[in-house]
Design a protein around this motif. Structure first.
Motif: not given
Length: 72
Positions: A45-47, A8-16
């Motif tokens: 991404e390269e794990r 799954q791909d998510y946009d996760i932001y610092r301090r969020y």
């Protein structure tokens, strides 16, 4: 028995703060998670580098197949 989920791909932001609830099903029926452990991790991404682990919680009752992952 092991259950593997797709990436799954998510946009996760610092301090969020982030959390999401999922339901595992098999043939449309919830999977009983009583004897399972949920883990979730963030990798590049390269794990080749793991950034962190999500906090994972199986929600009650575990027979509903629901769990939550979160970052705080």
């Amino acid at each position: 028995m092991a259950y593997i989920t797709p990436e799954q791909d998510y946009d996760i932001y610092r301090r969020y703060d982030f959390s999401q609830t999922f339901t595992y099903t098999n043939g449309g029926n919830p999977v009983n998670l009583s004897s399972h452990t949920v883990v979730s991790q963030i990798w590049n991404e390269e794990r080749t580098k793991k950034y962190m682990d999500f906090t994972c919680e199986i929600l009650s009752p575990p027979t509903n197949g629901q769990f939550k992952i979160s970052l705080t």
